[in-house]
Design an enzyme around this catalytic site. Sequence first.
Site, PDB file in Angstrom:
ATOM      1  N   VAL A   1      24.946  57.285  53.761  1.00 17.62           N
ATOM      2  CA  VAL A   1      25.417  58.505  53.106  1.00 17.62           C
ATOM      3  C   VAL A   1      24.388  58.916  52.057  1.00 17.62           C
ATOM      4  O   VAL A   1      24.007  58.120  51.198  1.00 17.62           O
ATOM      5  CB  VAL A   1      26.793  58.293  52.453  1.00 17.62           C
ATOM      6  CG1 VAL A   1      27.222  59.539  51.679  1.00 17.62           C
ATOM      7  CG2 VAL A   1      27.834  57.954  53.516  1.00 17.62           C
TER       8      VAL A   1
ATOM      9  N   TYR B   1      34.096  38.099  29.629  1.00 16.33           N
ATOM     10  CA  TYR B   1      34.087  36.787  30.285  1.00 16.33           C
ATOM     11  C   TYR B   1      34.695  35.715  29.390  1.00 16.33           C
ATOM     12  O   TYR B   1      35.433  34.837  29.853  1.00 16.33           O
ATOM     13  CB  TYR B   1      32.664  36.390  30.675  1.00 16.33           C
ATOM     14  CG  TYR B   1      32.310  36.726  32.093  1.00 16.33           C
ATOM     15  CD1 TYR B   1      32.238  35.751  33.075  1.00 16.33           C
ATOM     16  CD2 TYR B   1      32.031  38.035  32.479  1.00 16.33           C
ATOM     17  CE1 TYR B   1      31.904  36.052  34.380  1.00 16.33           C
ATOM     18  CE2 TYR B   1      31.701  38.361  33.780  1.00 16.33           C
ATOM     19  CZ  TYR B   1      31.635  37.356  34.736  1.00 16.33           C
ATOM     20  OH  TYR B   1      31.313  37.656  36.045  1.00 16.33           O
TER      21      TYR B   1
END
Length: 529
Positions: A233, A184
């Site tokens: 899923v 960052y």
Amino acid sequence: MSNSNKHAYFIGGGLASLAGAVYLLEDGDFKGENIHIIETLPILGGSNDGAGSKEKGFICRGGRMLNEETYENFWELTSRIPSLDVPNISVKDEILAFDHANPTNAKARLIDKNGNILPVTDMGFNTQDRMKFLKLFFADENDLDNITIRDWFDDHFFTTNFWYMWQTTFAWQEWSSIFEFQRYMKRMLLEFSRIETLEGVTRTPYNQYESVILPLKAFLEQHKVDFSLRKTVTDLDFADDDGITVTEIECINAEGNTEKITVNEGDLVFFTNGCITDNSNNGDYYTPAKYLPSNPPSFALWRKIANKKPGTLGNPDPFFTKPDETKWYSFTPTFKGNKFLKLIEEYTGNKPGSGALMTFKDSSWRMSIVVAAQPHFKAQGDDTTILWGYGLYPDAVGDYVKKPMIDCTGEEILTELIHHLHFEKHEQEIKDSVINVIPCMMPYIDALFQPHAKADRPAVVPEGSTNLAMISQFVEIPEDMVFTEEYSVRAARIAVYTLLGLDKKVTPVTEHWKKPDVLAKAIHTSYRN
């Protein structure tokens, strides 16, 4: 070779999957009806959300900030997608036109316990802080496995104006990964020099569901992409060899029945391996949100397939096994009229949409709020207003409401906010205008910042994979930073181009941190007062 008869399966219906579907259509010669997006929830968008009504109140679990200079692939994607509201213009141009007409220039970035707006041009660094920053800037990220921000910096750093602003802008904790913090620092070095005004933040006209997800969904619908909602899923089967080839997808549908999808040769599978809004829960004005960290579905599937292919599909445990370290509590108040927002505007000098984040520095919850441009939802109309806020320390007892934030109703959170603003004389009038205040508990919202080894995140296309790619915030993309729209889109684009072997380039990360003018401004910022 044509791909028009191949099928692609996306596990998860968030931004990465929608982006991947666009790239398959436009760059990969796939037919829309052969692209299948499978999502547990009844709605697409993943963590780019926004919902509600004027009658029951609106809710944003969070807000994803954009940046014009650094979100290279996000802007490339949205330049392809037509606006739903403005004829003959792209979503990219619509967003940037809105942002340029409504620039951000925060005048009340930090507020103390007495309600004073603090001067914040001085970052508050001492010599030791600057030296630690310099050392981190030049550190080899391969040497930063499992090290936290607290491990790296001394106590003084956590009392600086910079920390209060940087922490709350991006949702860091002291125990967050220094590896991610370094990414960052470099990627957002442009913002370091304007962190007190947040003028680098790019805003969408409405919430991101309406401004980004709905145009993407409409584009894909026009191409007949198949959306399978309310379907989870639960497993992937692999071929019996040393490589990674998915042969079958196992699902549970809305009726609770098991379905099995055969993955044929040439078909592709894209898996969002980890979702930061898994197991989120909403409360209301009278009811706290519930903390329900058990069995996050995206983690369960990632863990299951990682066990089948050890060492290649990453390790989800550092991210998803400590919800007490990754949770925070957000809230969205909805009001009849604009009484509260007018009071905030008079107090800060920022009209709605121009002020970005306001942080109550001394708040035990480390509470911050944002007042977006109104309306933030198309359904609001002119007579309804909202704002959004969050607390990074939800287990702490409030300064005015003597309860942990995690146990607070929407009304109690609003009470705490009113007292931090010292609007007590208006409290009843504000509460009389409330439609709802919806708190939201998110057990895994900060999971991507957890200390981890670099190898815990899998490659977008793992070594040995013939048809499986990972496209979440939990994949490893060199030089880029997680918790951004850009990361999701970049992952999807890498996945499609790599699996299809396309001779196309993913837009590279812009190395602002190597530019002399950006570095000079950053050095100046670290010393200014």
